[in-house]
Write an enzyme that holds these catalytic residues in place. Structure first.
Site, PDB file in Angstrom:
ATOM      1  N   THR A 152      42.484 -45.904 -14.554  1.00 35.45           N
ATOM      2  CA  THR A 152      41.421 -45.684 -13.509  1.00 35.45           C
ATOM      3  C   THR A 152      41.769 -46.362 -11.803  1.00 35.45           C
ATOM      4  O   THR A 152      42.597 -46.976 -11.929  1.00 35.45           O
ATOM      5  CB  THR A 152      40.323 -46.361 -13.663  1.00 35.45           C
ATOM      6  N   ASN A 190      39.424 -47.220  -9.861  1.00 33.83           N
ATOM      7  CA  ASN A 190      38.154 -47.800  -9.614  1.00 33.83           C
ATOM      8  C   ASN A 190      38.358 -48.926 -10.258  1.00 33.83           C
ATOM      9  O   ASN A 190      37.927 -49.460 -11.287  1.00 33.83           O
ATOM     10  CB  ASN A 190      37.290 -47.015  -9.932  1.00 33.83           C
ATOM     11  N   LYS A 191      38.462 -50.267  -9.360  1.00 28.41           N
ATOM     12  CA  LYS A 191      38.827 -51.555  -9.827  1.00 28.41           C
ATOM     13  C   LYS A 191      37.460 -52.049 -10.264  1.00 28.41           C
ATOM     14  O   LYS A 191      37.211 -52.892 -11.293  1.00 28.41           O
ATOM     15  CB  LYS A 191      39.167 -52.357  -8.880  1.00 28.41           C
ATOM     16  N   GLU A 211      41.784 -34.834 -11.608  1.00 28.02           N
ATOM     17  CA  GLU A 211      40.607 -34.888 -12.261  1.00 28.02           C
ATOM     18  C   GLU A 211      39.646 -33.502 -11.988  1.00 28.02           C
ATOM     19  O   GLU A 211      39.600 -33.243 -10.758  1.00 28.02           O
ATOM     20  CB  GLU A 211      39.526 -36.058 -11.784  1.00 28.02           C
ATOM     21  N   ASP A 258      34.318 -41.143 -16.694  1.00 30.16           N
ATOM     22  CA  ASP A 258      33.909 -40.720 -15.810  1.00 30.16           C
ATOM     23  C   ASP A 258      32.301 -40.619 -16.045  1.00 30.16           C
ATOM     24  O   ASP A 258      31.739 -40.860 -17.190  1.00 30.16           O
ATOM     25  CB  ASP A 258      34.235 -39.041 -15.525  1.00 30.16           C
ATOM     26  N   PHE A 306      25.780 -46.048  -7.073  1.00 23.79           N
ATOM     27  CA  PHE A 306      24.459 -45.966  -6.789  1.00 23.79           C
ATOM     28  C   PHE A 306      23.628 -46.957  -7.407  1.00 23.79           C
ATOM     29  O   PHE A 306      22.652 -47.052  -7.485  1.00 23.79           O
ATOM     30  CB  PHE A 306      24.255 -44.593  -7.441  1.00 23.79           C
ATOM     31  N   ASP A 307      24.266 -48.157  -8.098  1.00 24.91           N
ATOM     32  CA  ASP A 307      23.599 -49.031  -8.457  1.00 24.91           C
ATOM     33  C   ASP A 307      22.477 -49.841  -7.644  1.00 24.91           C
ATOM     34  O   ASP A 307      21.591 -50.003  -8.146  1.00 24.91           O
ATOM     35  CB  ASP A 307      24.414 -50.246  -8.734  1.00 24.91           C
ATOM     36  N   LYS A 347      23.789 -55.968 -16.804  1.00 28.24           N
ATOM     37  CA  LYS A 347      24.037 -54.642 -16.492  1.00 28.24           C
ATOM     38  C   LYS A 347      24.864 -53.808 -17.438  1.00 28.24           C
ATOM     39  O   LYS A 347      24.579 -52.829 -17.958  1.00 28.24           O
ATOM     40  CB  LYS A 347      24.897 -54.233 -15.186  1.00 28.24           C
ATOM     41  N   HIS A 373      24.990 -47.178 -18.890  1.00 30.79           N
ATOM     42  CA  HIS A 373      25.654 -45.982 -19.498  1.00 30.79           C
ATOM     43  C   HIS A 373      27.095 -46.270 -19.932  1.00 30.79           C
ATOM     44  O   HIS A 373      27.909 -46.191 -21.012  1.00 30.79           O
ATOM     45  CB  HIS A 373      25.630 -44.936 -18.668  1.00 30.79           C
TER      46      HIS A 373
END
Length: 197
Positions: free
Chosen positions: A7, A9-10, A36, A65, A143-144, A165, A170
């Protein structure tokens, strides 16, 4: 025991790393330049991504994802959430939601685990909730700050601790399914093509 999470995204990696630690599994972060694809379902996005990342690394790994699906917007932004967040951010989503009574939404996550020469195995997670009328909280990412899950204590994901969280989200659900399966099987021979939903 360790496993590679491919990923860029860290933030995603840190969330997954904490979940894996609870199962004595060490995650390795690799920013692999896989392509992707665009698709209307997050599962259709992660399958080829997992295969491509595995080929590039020549070792087992997984990708993830996720998408925010808003009912009144016909599921928008869905699997295009990362792009929409970069272009509209939370302010843009809140503007789209102005005057809307139905604020129901869900986050969906799909994890694709793959080994060289095998089809990906998919693990899914989902959480239902509502879009708030303003950004709340400074934690999390994406969006959190505008998503309040049905479960919990009435806060947005951005108002929760990482542990809370992860327990509700999800991504927490899909990563937890993968980690439990991986630790239990430890890459044992068997049916690796079956999906876990």
């Amino acid at each position: 025991m360790s496993l590679v999470f491919a990923t860029s995204n860290k933030n995603k990696f840190e969330e997954a790393r904490k979940i894996a630690e609870g199962h004595d599994l060490e995650l390795e972060h690799r920013d692999v330049p896989y392509v992707e694809i665009q698709a209307d379902d997050v599962v259709d996005v992660v399958k080829p991504s997992a295969q491509q990342a595995t080929e590039l690394l020549d070792s087992p790994c997984f990708v993830e994802d996720a998408g925010l699906f808003i009912e009144v917007l016909n599921g928008f932004p869905g699997p295009y959430s990362a792009y929409v967040y970069k272009t509209l951010q939370n302010r843009g989503i809140l503007r789209l939601m102005e005057g809307k009574e139905n604020r129901r939404a869900e986050f969906v996550s799909a994890v694709g685990y793959c080994e060289p020469g095998y089809e990906p195995r998919i693990f899914k997670g989902k959480v239902r909730g509502t879009i708030t009328k303003e950004s709340r909280g400074s934690g999390g990412f994406g969006f959190d700050p505008i998503f309040m899950p049905d479960l919990g204590e009435g806060g947005t994901f951005a108002e929760m601790s990482t542990e809370m969280k992860d327990a509700l989200s999800h991504r927490g659900e899909s990563i937890e399914k993968l980690v439990k399966w991986y630790v239990r099987n430890n890459r044992a021979d068997g049916d690796r093509n079956e999906s876990d939903s």
